[in-house]
Design an enzyme around this catalytic site. Structure first.
Site, PDB file in Angstrom:
ATOM      1  N   GLY A  44       1.062  -0.969  -0.498  1.00 52.94           N
ATOM      2  CA  GLY A  44      -0.014  -0.159  -0.087  1.00 52.94           C
ATOM      3  C   GLY A  44       0.828   1.595   0.150  1.00 52.94           C
ATOM      4  O   GLY A  44       0.082   1.941  -0.468  1.00 52.94           O
ATOM      5  N   GLU A  99       3.752   4.462   6.326  1.00 53.69           N
ATOM      6  CA  GLU A  99       2.482   3.437   6.128  1.00 53.69           C
ATOM      7  C   GLU A  99       1.810   4.056   4.728  1.00 53.69           C
ATOM      8  O   GLU A  99       1.282   5.323   5.156  1.00 53.69           O
ATOM      9  CB  GLU A  99       2.363   2.874   7.365  1.00 53.69           C
ATOM     10  CG  GLU A  99       2.016   1.225   7.603  1.00 53.69           C
ATOM     11  CD  GLU A  99       1.140  -0.155   6.420  1.00 53.69           C
ATOM     12  OE1 GLU A  99       0.644   1.021   5.609  1.00 53.69           O
ATOM     13  OE2 GLU A  99       0.936  -0.331   7.372  1.00 53.69           O
ATOM     14  N   ASP A 100       0.540   3.561   4.629  1.00 54.46           N
ATOM     15  CA  ASP A 100      -0.645   4.084   3.746  1.00 54.46           C
ATOM     16  C   ASP A 100      -1.802   4.172   4.344  1.00 54.46           C
ATOM     17  O   ASP A 100      -1.957   5.583   4.635  1.00 54.46           O
ATOM     18  CB  ASP A 100      -1.101   3.231   2.435  1.00 54.46           C
ATOM     19  CG  ASP A 100      -1.605   1.740   3.327  1.00 54.46           C
ATOM     20  OD1 ASP A 100      -1.219   1.840   4.166  1.00 54.46           O
ATOM     21  OD2 ASP A 100      -1.995   0.451   2.005  1.00 54.46           O
ATOM     22  N   ASP A 103      -5.565   2.068  10.513  1.00 49.43           N
ATOM     23  CA  ASP A 103      -7.232   1.718  10.746  1.00 49.43           C
ATOM     24  C   ASP A 103      -7.391   1.128  11.950  1.00 49.43           C
ATOM     25  O   ASP A 103      -6.630   1.878  12.991  1.00 49.43           O
ATOM     26  CB  ASP A 103      -7.276   0.300   9.657  1.00 49.43           C
ATOM     27  CG  ASP A 103      -8.369  -0.042  10.045  1.00 49.43           C
ATOM     28  OD1 ASP A 103      -9.184   0.581  10.376  1.00 49.43           O
ATOM     29  OD2 ASP A 103      -8.671  -0.711   9.677  1.00 49.43           O
ATOM     30  N   LYS A 131      -7.340   6.165  10.366  1.00 50.09           N
ATOM     31  CA  LYS A 131      -8.282   6.698  10.771  1.00 50.09           C
ATOM     32  C   LYS A 131      -9.069   6.206  12.333  1.00 50.09           C
ATOM     33  O   LYS A 131      -8.579   5.418  12.217  1.00 50.09           O
ATOM     34  CB  LYS A 131      -9.394   4.927  10.279  1.00 50.09           C
ATOM     35  CG  LYS A 131      -9.365   5.291   8.619  1.00 50.09           C
ATOM     36  CD  LYS A 131     -10.720   3.889   8.330  1.00 50.09           C
ATOM     37  CE  LYS A 131     -10.266   3.082   6.546  1.00 50.09           C
ATOM     38  NZ  LYS A 131     -10.427   2.020   6.247  1.00 50.09           N
ATOM     39  N   VAL A 153     -10.972   3.152   1.535  1.00 53.83           N
ATOM     40  CA  VAL A 153     -10.693   4.310   0.847  1.00 53.83           C
ATOM     41  C   VAL A 153      -9.540   3.291  -0.492  1.00 53.83           C
ATOM     42  O   VAL A 153      -8.681   2.638   0.258  1.00 53.83           O
ATOM     43  CB  VAL A 153      -9.967   5.021   1.264  1.00 53.83           C
ATOM     44  CG1 VAL A 153     -10.916   6.543   1.866  1.00 53.83           C
ATOM     45  CG2 VAL A 153      -9.050   5.074   2.575  1.00 53.83           C
ATOM     46  N   ASP A 159      -5.627  -0.448  -2.299  1.00 56.68           N
ATOM     47  CA  ASP A 159      -6.721  -1.498  -3.023  1.00 56.68           C
ATOM     48  C   ASP A 159      -8.136  -2.051  -2.022  1.00 56.68           C
ATOM     49  O   ASP A 159      -8.025  -1.423  -0.663  1.00 56.68           O
ATOM     50  CB  ASP A 159      -6.082  -2.244  -3.469  1.00 56.68           C
ATOM     51  CG  ASP A 159      -5.852  -3.657  -2.445  1.00 56.68           C
ATOM     52  OD1 ASP A 159      -5.248  -3.183  -0.608  1.00 56.68           O
ATOM     53  OD2 ASP A 159      -5.552  -4.296  -2.262  1.00 56.68           O
ATOM     54  N   ARG A 165      -5.325   0.781  -7.165  1.00 58.30           N
ATOM     55  CA  ARG A 165      -4.035   0.726  -6.462  1.00 58.30           C
ATOM     56  C   ARG A 165      -3.521   2.167  -7.115  1.00 58.30           C
ATOM     57  O   ARG A 165      -3.190   2.417  -6.625  1.00 58.30           O
ATOM     58  CB  ARG A 165      -3.420   0.092  -6.807  1.00 58.30           C
ATOM     59  CG  ARG A 165      -2.813  -0.979  -5.255  1.00 58.30           C
ATOM     60  CD  ARG A 165      -2.551  -1.194  -5.190  1.00 58.30           C
ATOM     61  NE  ARG A 165      -2.408  -3.246  -4.741  1.00 58.30           N
ATOM     62  CZ  ARG A 165      -1.880  -2.947  -2.348  1.00 58.30           C
ATOM     63  NH1 ARG A 165      -2.319  -1.865  -2.638  1.00 58.30           N
ATOM     64  NH2 ARG A 165      -2.558  -4.604  -2.257  1.00 58.30           N
TER      65      ARG A 165
HETATM   66  P1  IMP Z   1      -4.815  -2.229  10.809  1.00 63.56           P
HETATM   67  O1  IMP Z   1      -3.738  -3.021  11.241  1.00 63.56           O
HETATM   68  O2  IMP Z   1      -5.926  -2.264  10.845  1.00 63.56           O
HETATM   69  O3  IMP Z   1      -3.683  -0.449  10.610  1.00 63.56           O
HETATM   70  O4  IMP Z   1      -4.324  -1.766   8.908  1.00 63.56           O
HETATM   71  C1  IMP Z   1      -3.971  -1.497   8.296  1.00 63.56           C
HETATM   72  C2  IMP Z   1      -3.066  -2.448   7.092  1.00 63.56           C
HETATM   73  O5  IMP Z   1      -5.080  -2.369   6.968  1.00 63.56           O
HETATM   74  C3  IMP Z   1      -3.296  -0.878   6.078  1.00 63.56           C
HETATM   75  O6  IMP Z   1      -1.562  -0.729   6.595  1.00 63.56           O
HETATM   76  C4  IMP Z   1      -3.668  -1.131   4.487  1.00 63.56           C
HETATM   77  O7  IMP Z   1      -3.001  -1.866   4.070  1.00 63.56           O
HETATM   78  C5  IMP Z   1      -5.464  -2.061   5.649  1.00 63.56           C
HETATM   79  N1  IMP Z   1      -6.586  -0.669   5.321  1.00 63.56           N
HETATM   80  C6  IMP Z   1      -6.532  -0.729   6.334  1.00 63.56           C
HETATM   81  N2  IMP Z   1      -7.810   0.468   5.836  1.00 63.56           N
HETATM   82  C7  IMP Z   1      -7.569   0.230   4.888  1.00 63.56           C
HETATM   83  C8  IMP Z   1      -8.853   0.812   3.502  1.00 63.56           C
HETATM   84  O8  IMP Z   1      -9.282   2.060   4.020  1.00 63.56           O
HETATM   85  N3  IMP Z   1      -8.416   1.112   2.436  1.00 63.56           N
HETATM   86  C9  IMP Z   1      -6.986   0.247   1.931  1.00 63.56           C
HETATM   87  N4  IMP Z   1      -6.606  -1.003   2.672  1.00 63.56           N
HETATM   88  C10 IMP Z   1      -6.752  -0.111   4.431  1.00 63.56           C
HETATM   89 MG    MG Z   2      -0.550  -1.206   4.732  1.00 63.35          MG
END
Ligand code: IMP
Ligand code: MG
Length: 177
Positions: A44, A99-100, A103, A131, A153, A159, A165
């Site tokens: 990402g 990081e992209d 979440d 987020k 998103v 993606d 992407r």
């Molecule tokens: P976390 O571990 O829940 O913080 O998730 C992080 C990873 O989930 C990110 O690095 C993304 O790869 C993916 N991700 C979370 N939300 C989104 C989104 O809205 N769109 C695309 N990828 C997401």
């Molecule tokens: Mg990511």
């Protein structure tokens, strides 16, 4: 997935301006700590990392890391697995994880711990998107591009099921799960 283009949340121009601001801050903060090792989280972050790294004015090197987040569509289980580690030696170096999106925070929390085990001089984090409402674990975010609502998103590297992407902007889609 339907064929309707994703609704624009953050335009190409807004992203470009914010990347310039972030790069200026990072360059200033690391002026006396260079070289900086940027660790991009695949897949990402690849576009964000490419743009951000080229705007820095300090010596820097690039590493990549890949994780698998055990997601089922847009739903995270919280478990994170390392798929590819950094190749270069980061011991004693200043590291910035790029990081992209953050979440739930599980991925970044895991990565900080993992990279610290390589004994770098410091580890900080930079995420294009955050987020905030979704946070499940507390992680220190040192640089954030934009805080966004709890929507799925895509674009600018992000993606949904490998689609969208390479969209130049950040757009919102309705996940089908
Ligand atoms: P976390 O571990 O829940 O913080 O998730 C992080 C990873 O989930 C990110 O690095 C993304 O790869 C993916 N991700 C979370 N939300 C989104 C989104 O809205 N769109 C695309 N990828 C997401
Ligand atoms: Mg990511």
């Amino acid at each position: 997935m339907n064929d309707k283009p994703p609704e624009i949340l953050i335009s190409e121009g807004e992203i470009a301006r914010r990347v310039i601001e972030l790069a200026a801050r990072i360059s200033e903060d690391y002026r006396d700590k260079a070289p900086l090792v940027l660790v991009g989280v695949l897949k990402g972050s690849f576009i964000f990392l490419a743009d951000l790294s080229r705007r820095l004015t300090i010596p820097r090197t690039i590493e990549f890391i890949a994780v698998s987040s055990y997601r089922y569509g847009s739903v995270s289980s919280g478990a994170v697995r390392l798929v590819m580690d950094v190749r270069g030696n980061i011991e004693g170096k200043h590291v910035l994880i790029v990081e992209d999106i953050v979440d739930t925070g599980h991925t970044l929390h895991y990565l900080i711990g993992m990279l610290k085990s390589h004994r770098p001089a410091s580890v900080r984090t930079c995420a294009l998107l955050h987020k905030a409402e979704r946070a499940e674990v507390d992680v220190d975010l040192d640089y954030i591009g934009f805080s966004i609502p709890d929507k799925w998103v895509v674009g600018y590297g992000l993606d949904y099921a490998e689609q969208n992407r390479t969209l130049p902007y950040i757009g919102i889609i309705e996940p089908s799960d």
